[in-house]
Motif scaffolding. Structure first.
Motif, mmCIF file in Angstrom:
data_model
loop_
_atom_site.group_PDB
_atom_site.id
_atom_site.type_symbol
_atom_site.label_atom_id
_atom_site.label_comp_id
_atom_site.label_asym_id
_atom_site.label_seq_id
_atom_site.Cartn_x
_atom_site.Cartn_y
_atom_site.Cartn_z
ATOM 1 N N PRO A 33 26.916 61.846 30.783
ATOM 2 C CA PRO A 33 27.550 61.201 29.633
ATOM 3 C C PRO A 33 28.188 62.267 28.752
ATOM 4 C CG PRO A 33 25.170 61.257 29.351
ATOM 5 C CD PRO A 33 25.438 61.747 30.744
ATOM 6 N N VAL A 35 31.419 63.270 25.525
ATOM 7 C CA VAL A 35 32.397 62.908 24.498
ATOM 8 C C VAL A 35 33.540 63.899 24.594
ATOM 9 C CG1 VAL A 35 32.830 62.595 22.048
ATOM 10 C CG2 VAL A 35 30.593 62.000 22.988
ATOM 11 N N SER A 82 22.339 59.481 27.627
ATOM 12 C CA SER A 82 23.494 58.590 27.599
ATOM 13 C C SER A 82 23.486 57.669 26.385
ATOM 14 C CB SER A 82 23.523 57.752 28.884
ATOM 15 O OG SER A 82 22.319 57.007 29.017
ATOM 16 N N GLN A 85 25.748 58.652 23.180
ATOM 17 C CA GLN A 85 27.200 58.785 23.242
ATOM 18 C C GLN A 85 27.886 58.202 22.015
ATOM 19 O OE1 GLN A 85 28.150 57.321 27.344
ATOM 20 N NE2 GLN A 85 29.755 58.854 27.247
ATOM 21 N N LEU A 104 34.912 58.409 24.505
ATOM 22 C CA LEU A 104 33.762 58.492 25.397
ATOM 23 C C LEU A 104 34.240 58.806 26.803
ATOM 24 C CD1 LEU A 104 31.920 55.308 24.119
ATOM 25 C CD2 LEU A 104 31.528 57.649 23.391
#
Length: 622
Positions: A33, A35, A82, A85, A104
């Motif tokens: 996960p 950004v 995760s 996020q 994301l």
């Protein structure tokens, strides 16, 4: 000799299996996960200061950062959990403000030696891996205003052509434009010309300070048509932009009167997508105003280069980016600077030719028009209490990127120079090529589907596949014994090859796709059942074991081909006419048929040849 392959066939089969194993391997490396941060403009850079500021904000919020991957244009922050996020995205957005796009993402973890040979994991659909869901709202009021400005320029040109002298007056509050005339007769002639040329307009005579004036505006039906066109044009443009970005199996559809839904599944550069999808970049071509031009017919604009003084351009627009048929970025052969080569459609080329043919020797400016989104804070009363809410809006910026003297009449093709960088030229060409937005849009909603839902769906899909595989294996082993075990080995090879092929061709796996894989497992052993049943019949008729094996494979081949080809045709039709989940099912079903035919016929026979070929067998375990 019956039931023997030459050595090269065994080596070829082994090579195919090794290839399948290598290209299926990336699917065992789950994505992180993440950004992603990029600049709001293509020329913006991610500096070390921005990186330090972002990491510090996340650490202060207690968010664990696994790793950051920084380039000149992007910063990818991998997270350990995760479920952090969304929180990380909000913190970064509040820290950096509107100058950066925060989105994301899912960051791949495939080893470099696999990516070097083109091996990558399957793209997972929105229902499995999650992905990004955008809701874009179209500013239809801006579309109506833009259309009014263009129509107003055409009306003034029409009146000048008919030699009807007028004076521009302040616009009314209802959005109507006003023109004043010296007498009632001239006004009535102007009203007749406008009504004739613009049947969608409501044209009325008004009294303004004793002057003979008229007002014109779009009718309610005309406004509704413009608003509907703006949403449809934006929807088509967003689809084109998504295709230009190379997004796999996206969902782009209209929602309500002014909304557009965009869903980007799998591992995508979502920050780039978010920046490109909502970007309202357009061009306006205007002549430089004459020295004696009035303020009502001209307007001052700054250059993008702040070192150059402002220039007065005419308010009348020759053409806009809406009339661009194609655009490609490259370099000026003389200066080496980036440029964009533009081709206009038929109407745009005719208007450009007419305007430049009559104005040779004058300068023409190219305006770069950009609607930049921003968020302002307003205080509203809710339940008797003041509440601060964030309201999205737009700031329109117009800068001159090129001002050149018209040497000769221009046609459908010309070039634009004066761009700051190669990235800006490429982005402008992409936006013009994909189609300009008829109205600005803002992101009303952004969320991810998964990863909790995606993980649950994946677990359910894997469980169903395993249960189906176990049941098939048990059936084949019990009914066909040793031959059934060989068929089960071929079944496992089929699953591996199907995964490898789907990964290599970039197919997107969805829940219906998993259903197609489960169905493929059942159909894969169907061919072996036909072969083994045929071999049994040959043995019952007194054929020798080796001859029975040989004839069983040969005579079952036609039935296998007929059954699989008809199913393959259905899969192709589903893929051609279906959308979304139906396509996902059709892809896995069609590819599964091809791999199952190979494993059932070739790999199973190769195993039978290795086990029984060339031997004097009295009894066959089948």
């Amino acid at each position: 000799m019956l039931n023997r392959y030459p050595l090269w066939k065994y080596l070829l089969i082994l090579a195919v299996l090794v290839w399948g194993f290598i290209y299926a391997l990336p699917n065992f490396y789950p994505a992180d996960p993440a950004v992603q941060i990029t600049g709001a403009n293509s020329s913006s850079k991610i500096t070390d200061a921005v990186t330090r500021q972002t990491i510090a904000a996340l650490k202060n919020a207690g968010i664990s950062v696994k790793r950051e991957d920084k380039t000149e244009d992007s910063l990818l922050i991998r997270l350990k959990q995760s479920d952090q996020q969304q929180l990380a995205k909000s913190i970064i957005k509040n820290t950096l403000g509107d100058d950066y796009v925060v989105a994301l993402n899912l960051a791949p973890t495939t080893p470099s030696w696999l990516t070097a040979i083109g091996a990558s994991p399957m793209k997972l659909g929105l229902d499995l891996s999650g992905g990004v869901h955008f809701l874009l709202e179209v500013d239809t009021a801006k579309a109506v205003k833009t259309k009014m400005e263009i129509a107003s320029a055409k009306i003034r040109t029409l009146l000048r052509k008919e030699r009807l002298r007028y004076r521009t007056m302040a616009d009314r509050q209802d959005g109507a434009y006003q023109l004043a005339f010296s007498d009632a007769e001239t006004r009535d002639q102007a009203m007749a010309q406008i009504k004739k040329t613009f049947p969608d307009f409501i044209v009325e005579g008004v009294s303004n300070g004793g002057r003979f004036a008229l007002s014109y505006r779009y009718s309610d039906a005309g406004i509704k048509e413009i608003q509907d066109y703006a949403v449809r044009q934006n929807l088509n443009t967003v689809r084109n932009r998504v295709n230009e970005l190379g997004v796999s199996e996206p969902l782009v559809q209209r929602q309500g009167k002014t909304g557009i839904i965009v869903q980007l599944p799998g591992v995508q550069d979502t920050a780039e997508a978010k920046r490109i999808l909502g970007k309202t970049a357009n061009l306006e071509f205007r002549l430089q105003a004459r020295p004696d031009a009035s303020r009502t017919s001209s307007e001052a604009f700054d250059f993008r280069d702040p070192r150059r003084p402002p220039v007065m351009l005419e308010r009348d627009i020759i053409i806009t980016g809406d009339q661009v048929a194609s655009a490609q970025s490259n370099f000026d052969t003389q200066t080496g600077q980036p440029q964009v080569n533009i081709s206009l459609d038929g109407d745009g080329g005719a208007q450009m030719n007419r305007a430049t043919r009559n104005n040779i020797g004058r300068a023409m400016g190219v305006l770069f028009v950009e609607q930049k989104p921003y968020t302002r804070t307003e205080t509203r009363m809710e339940n008797g209490q003041p509440v601060k809410v964030k309201v999205p809006g737009f700031i329109e910026e117009k800068h001159i990127i090129s001002l050149a003297t018209i040497q000769s009449a221009l046609g459908n093709q010309f070039r634009i120079t004066g761009l700051d960088s190669v990235a800006e030229a490429s982005e402008l060409a992409l936006l013009l090529r994909a189609g300009s937005l008829a109205a600005p849009m803002y992101f009303a909603e952004e969320r991810t589907i998964g990863p909790s839902l995606g993980a649950e769906n994946i677990a359910m899909g894997i469980t169903s596949t395993i249960i189906g595989l176990i049941m098939v294996v048990m059936f084949m082993t019990v009914v066909y014994r040793v031959s059934g075990i060989l068929a089960n080995i071929a079944l496992a090879c089929n699953l591996m090859l199907l995964t490898a092929v789907m990964s290599l061709v970039g197919a997107t796996l969805t829940m219906p796709g998993i259903a197609g894989i489960v169905l493929t497992l059942g159909m894969a052993v169907d061919a072996n059942v036909l072969i083994f049943s045929r071999i049994r019949e040959e043995i019952k008729h007194g054929r020798p074991i080796q001859r029975a094996i040989h004839d069983g494979f040969d005579r079952a081949f036609v039935s296998i081909m007929d059954g699989n080809i008809t199913t393959l045709l259905v899969g192709i039709i589903l893929f051609a006419v279906g959308t979304g989940p139906v396509k996902g099912f059709a892809v896995t079903l069609s590819l599964g048929i091809l791999t199952s035919m190979f494993t059932a016929i070739v790999i199973t026979r190769a195993q039978m040849n290795l086990v029984y070929g060339g031997r004097n067998i009295k009894k066959l375990s089948i």
